[in-house]
Motif scaffolding. Structure first.
Motif, PDB file in Angstrom:
ATOM      1  N   GLU A 167      -5.963  91.991  17.218  1.00 27.57           N
ATOM      2  CA  GLU A 167      -5.641  90.591  17.465  1.00 27.57           C
ATOM      3  C   GLU A 167      -6.481  90.033  18.607  1.00 27.57           C
ATOM      4  N   MET A 168      -6.801  90.902  19.565  1.00 26.70           N
ATOM      5  CA  MET A 168      -7.612  90.423  20.685  1.00 26.70           C
ATOM      6  C   MET A 168      -8.944  89.883  20.153  1.00 26.70           C
ATOM      7  N   ASN A 169      -9.273  88.671  20.517  1.00 31.45           N
ATOM      8  CA  ASN A 169     -10.516  88.026  20.073  1.00 31.45           C
ATOM      9  C   ASN A 169     -10.631  87.936  18.557  1.00 31.45           C
ATOM     10  N   ARG A 170      -9.510  87.868  17.879  1.00 31.60           N
ATOM     11  CA  ARG A 170      -9.595  87.949  16.416  1.00 31.60           C
ATOM     12  C   ARG A 170     -10.392  86.795  15.807  1.00 31.60           C
ATOM     13  N   GLY A 171     -10.459  85.685  16.514  1.00 36.74           N
ATOM     14  CA  GLY A 171     -11.166  84.535  15.962  1.00 36.74           C
ATOM     15  C   GLY A 171     -12.670  84.633  16.080  1.00 36.74           C
TER      16      GLY A 171
ATOM     17  N   THR B 251       2.929  91.033  18.931  1.00 32.86           N
ATOM     18  CA  THR B 251       2.823  89.682  18.380  1.00 32.86           C
ATOM     19  C   THR B 251       1.446  89.397  17.814  1.00 32.86           C
ATOM     20  N   GLU B 252       1.438  88.525  16.848  1.00 30.75           N
ATOM     21  CA  GLU B 252       0.178  87.960  16.394  1.00 30.75           C
ATOM     22  C   GLU B 252      -0.532  87.299  17.577  1.00 30.75           C
ATOM     23  N   GLY B 253      -1.831  87.315  17.568  1.00 34.22           N
ATOM     24  CA  GLY B 253      -2.585  86.576  18.581  1.00 34.22           C
ATOM     25  C   GLY B 253      -2.973  87.379  19.804  1.00 34.22           C
ATOM     26  N   SER B 254      -2.314  88.532  20.017  1.00 34.25           N
ATOM     27  CA  SER B 254      -2.762  89.407  21.110  1.00 34.25           C
ATOM     28  C   SER B 254      -2.300  90.828  20.811  1.00 34.25           C
ATOM     29  N   ASP B 255      -3.024  91.779  21.335  1.00 33.94           N
ATOM     30  CA  ASP B 255      -2.593  93.174  21.225  1.00 33.94           C
ATOM     31  C   ASP B 255      -1.833  93.544  22.483  1.00 33.94           C
ATOM     32  N   ARG B 256      -1.114  94.657  22.429  1.00 28.73           N
ATOM     33  CA  ARG B 256      -0.446  95.110  23.642  1.00 28.73           C
ATOM     34  C   ARG B 256      -1.493  95.652  24.625  1.00 28.73           C
ATOM     35  N   ILE B 257      -1.151  95.631  25.886  1.00 26.40           N
ATOM     36  CA  ILE B 257      -2.086  96.168  26.892  1.00 26.40           C
ATOM     37  C   ILE B 257      -2.040  97.695  26.851  1.00 26.40           C
ATOM     38  N   ASP B 258      -0.862  98.231  26.609  1.00 25.43           N
ATOM     39  CA  ASP B 258      -0.722  99.687  26.474  1.00 25.43           C
ATOM     40  C   ASP B 258       0.480  99.953  25.579  1.00 25.43           C
ATOM     41  N   ILE B 259       0.844 101.212  25.412  1.00 24.47           N
ATOM     42  CA  ILE B 259       2.012 101.491  24.555  1.00 24.47           C
ATOM     43  C   ILE B 259       3.129 102.126  25.387  1.00 24.47           C
ATOM     44  N   LYS B 260       3.141 101.773  26.652  1.00 25.28           N
ATOM     45  CA  LYS B 260       4.214 102.277  27.512  1.00 25.28           C
ATOM     46  C   LYS B 260       5.482 101.467  27.287  1.00 25.28           C
TER      47      LYS B 260
ATOM     48  N   PRO C  47     -10.465  98.242  24.539  1.00 22.43           N
ATOM     49  CA  PRO C  47     -10.756  96.832  24.275  1.00 22.43           C
ATOM     50  C   PRO C  47     -12.224  96.518  24.590  1.00 22.43           C
ATOM     51  N   GLN C  48     -12.781  95.593  23.818  1.00 20.39           N
ATOM     52  CA  GLN C  48     -14.162  95.203  24.078  1.00 20.39           C
ATOM     53  C   GLN C  48     -14.182  94.143  25.168  1.00 20.39           C
ATOM     54  N   LYS C  49     -15.285  94.151  25.849  1.00 20.94           N
ATOM     55  CA  LYS C  49     -15.426  93.125  26.883  1.00 20.94           C
ATOM     56  C   LYS C  49     -15.887  91.833  26.237  1.00 20.94           C
ATOM     57  N   ALA C  50     -15.237  90.756  26.588  1.00 16.44           N
ATOM     58  CA  ALA C  50     -15.661  89.446  26.110  1.00 16.44           C
ATOM     59  C   ALA C  50     -15.084  88.427  27.070  1.00 16.44           C
ATOM     60  N   ASP C  51     -15.616  87.280  27.018  1.00 15.69           N
ATOM     61  CA  ASP C  51     -15.155  86.246  27.925  1.00 15.69           C
ATOM     62  C   ASP C  51     -14.315  85.269  27.114  1.00 15.69           C
ATOM     63  N   VAL C  52     -13.030  85.457  27.202  1.00  9.22           N
ATOM     64  CA  VAL C  52     -12.151  84.748  26.291  1.00  9.22           C
ATOM     65  C   VAL C  52     -11.207  83.839  27.056  1.00  9.22           C
ATOM     66  N   GLU C  53     -10.974  82.700  26.489  1.00  9.55           N
ATOM     67  CA  GLU C  53     -10.027  81.797  27.145  1.00  9.55           C
ATOM     68  C   GLU C  53      -8.750  81.602  26.350  1.00  9.55           C
ATOM     69  N   GLY C  54      -8.634  82.253  25.253  1.00  5.45           N
ATOM     70  CA  GLY C  54      -7.393  82.093  24.504  1.00  5.45           C
ATOM     71  C   GLY C  54      -7.602  82.418  23.050  1.00  5.45           C
ATOM     72  N   ASP C  55      -6.527  82.590  22.334  1.00  2.84           N
ATOM     73  CA  ASP C  55      -6.621  82.915  20.922  1.00  2.84           C
ATOM     74  C   ASP C  55      -6.825  81.647  20.117  1.00  2.84           C
ATOM     75  N   LEU C  56      -7.724  81.775  19.155  1.00  2.00           N
ATOM     76  CA  LEU C  56      -8.052  80.667  18.266  1.00  2.00           C
ATOM     77  C   LEU C  56      -6.813  79.943  17.759  1.00  2.00           C
TER      78      LEU C  56
END
Ligand code: BGC
Length: 753
Positions: free
Chosen positions: A191-195, A476-485, A574-583
């Motif tokens: 979901e991260m950067n999915r757009g 959730t749609e639109g973002s992945d979890r940061i970890d699975i803790k 996660p890949q590095k990218a400069d993101v300001e929000g989900d599409l």
């Protein structure tokens, strides 16, 4: 007892590989003559009017010729409530309450194509009650990352399990008289950067792992619609990906239906028009006036527009439009669907461990402490898109109370508050003041008062059922979890409870995996309870109380820790990218949260996802690299023991047939999901250590023995040969491994191909 014989054949898309096989897709072309006659009467403007949204959930028919609009409804685990014409806000209807079915990963835990079919029929029937023509589901992307935000919507980390269920679901939906729109095509595994993310995946992996279930849903399931994903594959957006849409989907697989972009996922006029997209959702920026201009300027042949209209009309012909006065006259939810939802829930719960047979709840247990807010949290909605306004929802706590054996008292303490995840970024003081229950952050330490109350309740009970896990703002749609803790100090709460009561059963309520090593220390038994639909609480209670034996099996691995999982181990995520929000998130935020400011400039430089683990996804990775896991793919215990014996494997011309005896050694009726894996002994190409090739869910009475036969088409043993650019059969010896889980192999046999 006399042995009965059960034959579980496994067909998949193998037929697909036989060039002359008649595809269910061919049904769609039955009216092409009439359709061509209609197209001949249409103006360019009328045609293009069909190629983009009319409202947020519909596209235009041909009003002048009496052809109805196409109405879409979100799935995939129940028909989403009606939205206002131009957005996702609730339309405030009262007839749109639907059945909340167990979410994707729960359905997959049944390992039952038959149940997936019934599930599809249920959801399809309810969509028809709502007057819909296309369900945006099933969602079948491979669960590549343990943190994946939509793991709960998706089915499995394994392509064969995903394919079987996708075919069942698709057929069920379409047998109810509505089109299934299989999504998200393809390689939408994060979901991260999915757009914007560009997926780079080798051809063999793509074919064997990521496209397999789509291929099966199209060729075997006859899917009438496909939703290209948001992301790019090989440099091109999926909604304008010549290779995926025109060469593979239409060219190789013979797809005859329509393609509709994911909402907001169309990116250009020339790209979308020339490279395989039929309907732009939503808006008309690309497949609207600009397309008309491009045709008039001679840049795009009108025949391309005709092809799109033809594909849309094929679906229109195949799905009967429902007149407005014949739908939405009563609540969408149907009794049969609710029964199916219950059945799926009873077969999806996974018993992960059961030390000292602490489960089922013993007769001498008189007081049960239910601890943890997940026992009473509603799960029908949240998670952004997919969600259902359910007619009702039996929570675990309600189910445990309602089904408690006579004389058993249930006490309850929430122990932790609901908490914000991705939605934390949306929190504003006013919203939070209206939702006092959502006041915690993911990593907030346990609230001393709630903790003290939980410990007191636990101390005073014979048994603790501790409900932990995630919620739909962190999965959730639109973002992945940061970890699975585990969030909100759930591990420390478990430790505190364990100090006063050693009889702890941990029940995880989540859609995806979490790290469980710490909880494992305190709980004698662990149960995966999923987001299990409107009857989930009843199903769980009947299992915990011992009326029904658990029979779910994990459709994905629970790694010991996140860093062990392939994409993390290889630093591909996660890949590095400069993101300001989900599409889409930004649009949703505006629609649903009523926020006025829409961020601009979503992504300044986009990410690339290299799938360098190749086909070593999920258990294929852990097995091959010999990395210990917490709970393996396919794992799930019962209250009975099953004995496997007497394996026989035979290779025929087209089919490998494997049979064995399966005995229920216990004192209650129970289901087992038998799994067949293939290990290559003298391979000349690279393979994962083993791969699932067939499985079957078998119901056995107490003491019963059956001869089980699993069949694997030889075509299913092939690999994608990049030199030949085709499927190829490698000759050599294979070890057939049959067992109760990927790490509990009971029988072995060799065959030669
Ligand atoms: C999701 C799709 C969904 C669509 C319409 C998108 O954000 O990715 O799965 O069908 O919205 O709600």
């Amino acid at each position: 007892m006399r042995k009965s014989i059960i034959v579980l054949s496994f067909a998949l898309a193998a037929a697909a590989c036989t060039p002359k096989a008649v595809s269910p897709q061919d049904k769609l072309t039955a009216h092409d003559e009439d359709i061509n006659a209609i197209i001949a009467q249409m103006s360019l403007e009328e045609k293009v009017e069909m190629l983009h949204s009319k409202t947020n959930m519909s596209s235009e028919g041909v009003p002048r010729l009496g052809i109805q609009d196409i109405k879409y409804a979100d799935g995939p685990f129940g028909i989403r409530e009606e939205g206002v014409p131009n957005g996702f806000q609730s339309a405030g209807w009262i007839t749109d309450s639907a059945t909340y079915f167990p979410t994707g990963s729960a359905l997959a835990a049944t390992w039952s194509k038959d149940l997936a079919y019934k599930y599809g029929v249920g959801i399809g029937t309810e969509a028809r009650k709502r007057g819909k023509d296309i369900i945006l589901g099933p969602a079948i992307n491979i669960q590549r990352l343990p943190v994946g935000g939509r793991t709960y919507e998706y089915l499995s980390e394994d392509p064969v399990l995903t394919a079987e269920l996708a075919v069942g679901y698709t057929k069920g939906v379409q047998d109810a008289g509505i089109a299934a729109c299989v999504k998200h095509f393809a390689l939408n595994n994060q979901e991260m950067n999915r757009g914007s993310v560009n997926v780079i995946c080798d051809e063999r992996t793509m074919r064997e792992i990521y496209l397999k279930a789509f291929e099966a849903a199209v060729k075997e399931g006859g899917a009438m619609a496909i939703m290209p994903a948001y992301n790019k594959v090989g440099g091109n957006y999926c909604s304008e990906n010549e290779y995926l849409l025109n060469e593979i989907l239409r060219g190789e697989w013979g797809f005859k239906g329509l393609t509709v972009s994911d909402w907001g996922g169309t990116h250009s006029t020339m790209g979308a028009a020339l490279h395989g997209l039929d309907v732009q959702m939503t808006g008309d920026t690309y497949l609207g006036p600009a397309l008309i201009d491009s045709v008039k300027a001679g840049k795009i042949p009108e025949s391309i527009v005709d092809d799109k209209v033809r594909e849309i009309l094929r679906v229109r012909y195949a799905v009967e439009a429902i007149p407005a006065d014949k739908c939405n006259t009563e609540t969408a939810s149907q009794k049969e669907s609710r029964e199916t939802a219950y059945e799926v829930a009873t077969k999806s719960v996974v018993l992960l461990k059961n030390n000292g047979n602490i489960l089922p709840v013993k007769k001498d247990v008189k007081k049960i402490a239910v601890i943890g807010r997940n026992a009473e949290a509603l799960t029908q909605s949240g998670g952004m898109g997919a969600g259902v306004k359910s007619v009702y929802e039996v929570t675990p706590l309600e189910g445990l109370r309602k089904n408690a054996p006579a004389g058993v008292e249930i006490t309850y303490a929430p122990a932790y508050k609901d908490y914000l995840g991705m939605f934390a970024m949306w929190k504003d003081p006013e919203y939070l003041s209206q939702h006092p229950e959502i006041a915690a952050e993911i990593d907030e330490p346990a609230d001393p008062d709630l903790l003290a109350e939980a410990v007191a309740v636990a101390k005073d009970a014979d048994l603790v059922l501790y409900f932990f896990g995630t919620n739909k703002s962190i999965e959730t749609e639109g973002s992945d979890r940061i970890d699975i803790k585990l969030p909100v100090d759930q591990e420390r709460i478990a430790a505190a409870i364990a100090e006063v009561n050693s009889n702890i059963v941990g029940v995880m309520i989540s859609g995806g995996p979490c790290e469980l090593a710490e909880i494992d220390k305190y709980a004698s038994a662990l149960v995966q309870g999923w987001w299990n639909g409107l009857e989930g609480g009843n199903a769980l209670a009947k299992i915990l109380y011992g009326e029904i034996a658990p029979s779910g099996k994990l459709p994905f691995t629970f790694p010991a820790k996140l860093e062990d999982s392939p994409a993390y181990a290889l630093d591909n995520y996660p890949q590095k990218a400069d993101v300001e929000g989900d599409l889409f998130g930004n649009q949703y935020r505006q629609d649903i949260q009523g926020q006025k400011k829409r961020p601009t400039g979503l992504v300044r430089y986009p990410a690339t996802a290299y799938y360098s683990e190749g086909s070593l996804v999920g258990y294929r990775w852990y097995d091959t690299k010999e990395i210990p896991v917490m709970f393996a793919f396919g794992h799930g215990l019962s209250y009975v023991d099953f004995e496997y014996s007497d394996i026989k494997a035979k290779k025929g011309k087209d089919i490998v047939t494997v049979s064995f005896n399966l005995t229920n050694k216990g004192k209650m009726d129970a289901d087992e999901v038998a799994q067949l894996y293939v290990h290559r002994i003298d391979a000349t190409v690279e393979w994962p250590y083993k791969e699932l090739k067939a499985f079957g869910r078998i119901s056995l009475k107490a003491g019963e023995t059956r001869i089980v036969t699993l069949a694997v088409p030889v075509d299913e043993i092939r690999y994608w040969d990049e030199n030949m650019n085709d499927w190829n059969l490698e000759h050599g010896s294979l070890e057939i491994l049959v067992g109760s889980s990927s790490d509990d192999i009971r029988l072995k046999a060799n065959i030669v191909i």
